[in-house]
Write an enzyme that holds these catalytic residues in place. Structure first.
Site, PDB file in Angstrom:
ATOM      1  N   CYS A   1     -21.357  95.889 -29.282  1.00  0.00           N
ATOM      2  CA  CYS A   1     -20.989  97.336 -29.916  1.00  0.00           C
ATOM      3  C   CYS A   1     -20.939  98.308 -28.782  1.00  0.00           C
ATOM      4  CB  CYS A   1     -22.319  97.701 -30.690  1.00  0.00           C
ATOM      5  SG  CYS A   1     -23.969  97.591 -29.572  1.00  0.00           S
TER       6      CYS A   1
ATOM      7  N   HIS B   1     -28.463  99.294 -31.265  1.00  0.00           N
ATOM      8  CA  HIS B   1     -26.941  99.415 -31.644  1.00  0.00           C
ATOM      9  C   HIS B   1     -26.491 100.675 -31.376  1.00  0.00           C
ATOM     10  CE1 HIS B   1     -23.579  98.131 -33.744  1.00  0.00           C
ATOM     11  NE2 HIS B   1     -23.852  99.072 -34.578  1.00  0.00           N
TER      12      HIS B   1
ATOM     13  N   ASP C   1     -18.059 102.985 -36.632  1.00  0.00           N
ATOM     14  CA  ASP C   1     -18.456 101.868 -35.974  1.00  0.00           C
ATOM     15  C   ASP C   1     -17.518 100.594 -35.977  1.00  0.00           C
ATOM     16  OD1 ASP C   1     -19.816  99.628 -34.709  1.00  0.00           O
ATOM     17  OD2 ASP C   1     -21.614  99.937 -36.260  1.00  0.00           O
TER      18      ASP C   1
END
Length: 272
Positions: free
Chosen positions: A74, A111, A126
């Protein structure tokens, strides 16, 4: 210049994600860039498996994911995407989320996602969540539901936070929750250290690769390759060390050097 956009080789990045469209700071561009990035660059933790540090400066991200055509998790993916969006004139804010993914326990904020302004609205972006992640931006508003490819996503307000959900055959499935508290690159450096080194982190135990496409969700966890269809049908099969290289190239577009592949097999695919 929060995201160090001046260090980005824009032409190389756009070539990496096979994007040839407009780069205006509007929603149409944001949607197209998001989808192109997600479908081109897979989620993976192989640097950790190879005993290397996960570097988050733009130069290192470009070298790995653009020049060497690798993937990332991420922080890597969303930091690279943030730099690109900043270069194109978007207003980008980093956020932090608590992964749920079926767990009822409260997990730490580990995250990274992005809030991006376009066409007068705020959008949840994202590109680094992996197989069950968004294909395109989602309007950052309680109650929003949207189909992206064969998949459905929604945002639900809950106790001052927003919860990103995806639809499974048996109902909505919580992916993660987040608040509007901004995060900076230095915050992600701390999160990254924990995720890439702590013994309880899921990313230090075995190889994990994922890819989201409009029609299927792919996940390689250790020696098991799983492909999930929109109707929930799950196809699993084992992956041996001898076929690992072919699986990485065919399913995830990742080609390791002979030495890297040998090190990965030796460490995580016994008996190969």
């Amino acid at each position: 210049m929060t995201w160090n956009e001046k260090e980005l080789d824009v032409e190389a990045y756009l070539a990496r994600i096979a994007y040839q469209g407009e780069t205006n700071p509007d929603l149409a561009t944001l949607r197209a860039l998001h989808r192109a990035h997600v479908t081109a660059i897979p989620f993976e933790n192989l640097e950790i498996m190879l005993g290397r540090p996960v570097l988050l400066d733009v130069a290192a991200l470009q070298d790995k994911m653009v020049r060497r055509r690798r993937g990332g998790y991420c922080y890597e993916q969303n930091l690279l995407f943030a730099a690109a969006l900043e270069r194109f004139g978007f207003s980008v804010t980093g956020l932090g989320a608590r992964i749920r993914a079926g767990s009822s326990s409260v997990r730490p904020v580990t995250h990274m996602l992005l809030k991006v302004e376009a066409d007068g609205e705020q959008w949840h972006c994202d590109v680094g969540f992996g197989g069950e992640g968004l294909l395109e931006p989602l309007l950052m508003r309680d109650g929003v539901e949207e189909r992206q490819g064969a998949w459905r996503f929604s945002l639900k307000g809950e106790d001052g936070a927003m919860v990103l959900r995806t639809e499974h055959p048996d109902g909505w499935f919580d992916l993660y929750s987040y608040t509007s508290t901004p995060c900076l690159p230095v915050d992600y450096a701390v999160m990254n250290h924990y995720i890439s080194t702590h013994p309880t982190s899921p990313f230090v135990r075995r190889p994990i690769l994922q890819k989201a496409t409009p029609e299927a969700r792919l996940r390689l966890t250790g020696t098991e390759l799983a492909v999930t269809a929109p109707d929930g049908e799950l196809e699993k099969r084992g992956v041996t060390g001898g076929e690992l290289g072919d699986v990485l190239v065919r399913e995830f577009g990742i080609e390791l050097s002979d030495e890297e592949l040998a090190d990965l097999i030796r460490g995580h695919y016994p008996g190969a």
